[in-house]
Design a protein around this motif. Structure first.
Motif, PDB file in Angstrom:
ATOM      1  N   GLY A 112       0.436   5.775  -4.752  1.00 48.99           N
ATOM      2  CA  GLY A 112      -0.926   5.324  -4.957  1.00 48.99           C
ATOM      3  C   GLY A 112      -1.077   4.299  -6.058  1.00 48.99           C
ATOM      4  O   GLY A 112      -2.185   4.093  -6.566  1.00 48.99           O
TER       5      GLY A 112
ATOM      6  N   GLY B 202       0.831  -1.178   0.000  1.00 52.58           N
ATOM      7  CA  GLY B 202       0.000   0.000   0.000  1.00 52.58           C
ATOM      8  C   GLY B 202       0.865   1.226   0.000  1.00 52.58           C
ATOM      9  O   GLY B 202       2.084   1.166  -0.010  1.00 52.58           O
TER      10      GLY B 202
ATOM     11  N   GLY C  33      -1.555   5.297   2.931  1.00 50.04           N
ATOM     12  CA  GLY C  33      -2.359   4.131   2.652  1.00 50.04           C
ATOM     13  C   GLY C  33      -2.431   3.172   3.797  1.00 50.04           C
ATOM     14  O   GLY C  33      -2.085   3.496   4.923  1.00 50.04           O
TER      15      GLY C  33
ATOM     16  N   THR D 106      -3.019   1.445  -4.795  1.00 52.34           N
ATOM     17  CA  THR D 106      -4.355   1.971  -4.525  1.00 52.34           C
ATOM     18  C   THR D 106      -5.236   1.899  -5.759  1.00 52.34           C
ATOM     19  O   THR D 106      -6.444   1.637  -5.657  1.00 52.34           O
TER      20      THR D 106
ATOM     21  N   ASN E 124      -6.557  -1.495  -5.861  1.00 54.27           N
ATOM     22  CA  ASN E 124      -7.570  -1.633  -4.814  1.00 54.27           C
ATOM     23  C   ASN E 124      -8.901  -1.030  -5.240  1.00 54.27           C
ATOM     24  O   ASN E 124      -9.973  -1.590  -4.967  1.00 54.27           O
TER      25      ASN E 124
ATOM     26  N   TYR F  37      -7.258   7.687   1.998  1.00 50.12           N
ATOM     27  CA  TYR F  37      -7.453   6.757   3.110  1.00 50.12           C
ATOM     28  C   TYR F  37      -7.886   7.503   4.367  1.00 50.12           C
ATOM     29  O   TYR F  37      -8.741   7.039   5.118  1.00 50.12           O
TER      30      TYR F  37
END
Length: 569
Positions: A463, A27, A33, A466, A469, A434
């Motif tokens: 990121g 992360g 994150g 991210t 994600n 986050y």
């Protein structure tokens, strides 16, 4: 293209092959994150003893019938136990009547025998005769004594039988309640978003799901039936004491306010220590789990000494919290025993005076002394179980914090799906963070055409993971939207979305066999002389995290696919 850290997303030309998806372990950097919060402790929360206790008891509502039956059996058991001393006192009166009656001349009535004793200056003995069934000239009636003792044996046997059945039912109630609680925790863990596990240490979550639930089970098992029996015993014994002698009952009740005051004061001091003890246990478990899981990383970065020092510090904190909790709560039982002994002395002295004055028989005083001990004993038991109850409620509150954690947004009732999946992925003005006060992605727009390979390059914490994600809906975007072939992924079910995406993590897998077979494992035609386990056709979309700072080439892409195929197999 070489970078210090990169992530590749490839949009294939078509197909609908599905690969298993798992949350990436990487992360953003600290402050950006989930990994930034992996080492953070659980959120501290003040204890709500009353509310958590009621909530824990409310979970037994499905067992109302069994609980009612257990209460009835408990009442029957306690009623027989309470009746025992009174019946046994009858045997004592028969024995004393025989001893005194044998010394008196036969043929006299009890009144004449009492007058004769007063004439000889034995007025106290004459007063005692008025309270006992004395027959002058007759000794101990062993037949009557045997009958009374037989009844006492039957009474206590019945009490034990009812108590055994009641304990068995209570055990089943507790086990079923804890079983449902474990199931609810397991289902809750499946509904929690990835962000929850990013903010919590894994050992802390495991401690709530295992240690705290086990502690709740032990608390309920050891205290539920015992507390009910103790409270019923207090009520029954108190009624019998007032029946035998209201004066002695009032004397016995003089120490009750002192007992309640001691238990309350000590309990209030012990409860915060139990909360601290179980929170520290969770932190220590989290540290141990992380150090053993990441043992290789600890050694690579030379963090053995720091890890051992942190363990010693947390272990010392657990020792201090546990010692304080057990020591403070352990004061209750000795204090209650001391107060009970004072009560026994007062009852014995006043009871002796009442026997000497002829107001009570020796058997009644004997029964009352037994009742006074039975009265103080459940009070002591309830007080001694206070530490178990406080510890169990502290664990229950930690489990309820887990059950009350916000869940991920449910899928729409009528999920959308692309008419034809080609693999076009688009980020349209996407914003995400986050933490509310730490922006990470603002207004990102990106389009990946079918068959196109795009590398996302940036430093740690930029990121990159991210984006994966968000694409997999491990997290939900704060602004904008992400589309798959023109369909907003927020309107699709997670199962449908993830079924069209293959994710390859950084884990390296090697299988038994030759190097050539390992390299060719992910090739569509399969290794020489062996059929490939990979389904025909490429997946709709592939996201891979490259394990080293090397250029993105077809061979590295194949190795990423190899990892995906190994994981799916």
């Amino acid at each position: 293209m070489t970078t210090a850290d990169k992530q590749t997303a490839a949009g294939p030309a078509g197909g609908s092959g599905a690969a298993p998806a798992a949350a990436p372990r990487r992360g953003p950097a600290p402050g950006g994150g989930p990994m930034a919060r992996m080492m953070g402790g659980p959120v501290e929360k003040s204890l709500n003893f009353k509310g958590s206790g009621k909530r824990l008891l409310a979970r037994m509502r499905p067992e109302r019938g069994a609980i009612a039956l257990a209460l009835l059996l408990g009442v029957a058991s306690v009623a027989l136990t309470v009746a025992g001393p009174k019946v046994l006192g009858r045997a004592t009166d028969l024995i004393m009547s025989g001893i005194i009656g044998r010394r008196l001349p036969a043929g006299l009535s009890p009144a004449e025998a009492a007058a004769q004793l007063r004439a000889h200056g034995q007025g106290g003995l004459a007063d005692m005769l008025a309270t006992m069934p004395v027959v002058p000239g007759r000794g101990i009636d062993f037949g009557a004594v045997g009958t009374v003792l037989l009844w006492v044996a039957l009474i206590y046997a019945g009490s034990a039988l009812f108590g055994f059945v009641q304990a068995r039912i209570a055990t089943r109630v507790v086990q079923r309640t804890v079983y449902r609680l474990r199931e609810e925790v397991e289902e809750k863990l499946a509904r929690l978003p990835l962000g929850y596990f990013d903010r919590q240490q894994r050992g802390e979550v495991l401690s709530r799901a295992t240690n705290d639930i086990d502690n709740i089970q032990q608390t309920l098992q050891q205290t539920l039936s015992q507390i009910v029996a103790s409270l019923l015993t207090i009520v029954g014994v108190l009624a019998m004491m007032f029946w035998i002698s209201p004066l002695l009952a009032l004397v016995a009740l003089l120490t009750v306010p002192v007992s309640v005051l001691v238990a309350t004061r000590v309990g209030k001091r012990a409860q915060p220590q139990f909360v601290r003890q179980w929170k520290t246990t969770g932190k220590l478990n989290a540290h141990i789990e992380e150090m053993y899981t990441g043992h290789s990383l600890v050694k690579v970065f030379g963090r053995q000494k720091e890890s051992a020092e942190l363990f010693r510090a947390q272990n010392e904190a657990l020792y201090e919290a546990g010692f304080r909790a057990q020591f403070i709560s352990g004061i209750i039982q000795p204090a209650m025993m001391f107060i009970g002994n004072l009560n026994y002395v007062l009852v014995a002295v006043v009871g002796g005076l009442r026997v000497a004055s002829g107001a009570l028989s020796i058997g009644d005083v004997q029964a009352f002394i037994q009742y006074s001990r039975q009265f103080s004993q459940p009070l002591t038991q309830v007080a001694s179980m206070a530490n178990l109850v406080q510890s169990g409620v502290a664990s229950a509150e930690r489990v309820f914090e887990l059950l009350d954690a916000p869940e991920q947004d449910p899928d729409p009732e009528l999920p959308a799906r692309p008419e034809r999946v080609t693999g076009r992925v688009a980020f349209e003005d996407v914003s995400f963070r986050y933490d509310e006060d730490k922006p990470l992605i603002d207004g990102l727009s990106l389009a990946v055409r079918p068959g196109q390979t795009v590398a996302i390059v940036g430093p740690t914490g930029a990121g990159k993971t991210t984006l994966v994600n968000l694409l997999m809906r491990f997290y939900e975007v704060r602004g904008g939207r992400i589309t798959l072939d023109g369909v907003d992924i927020a309107t699709m079910s997670r199962e449908e979305l993830r079924g069209h995406i293959g994710m390859v993590l950084q884990d390296t897998w090697l299988f038994g066999g030759t190097i050539a077979e390992n390299i060719a494992y992910g090739a569509p035609e399969g290794p020489p002389g062996r059929r490939s386990s990979r389904p025909p056709g490429p997946p709709t979309s592939t996201a891979s995290c490259a394990p080293s700072p090397t250029a993105t080439t077809p061979s590295s892409t194949r190795r990423a696919a190899t990892s995906r195929s190994a994981r799916s197999s």
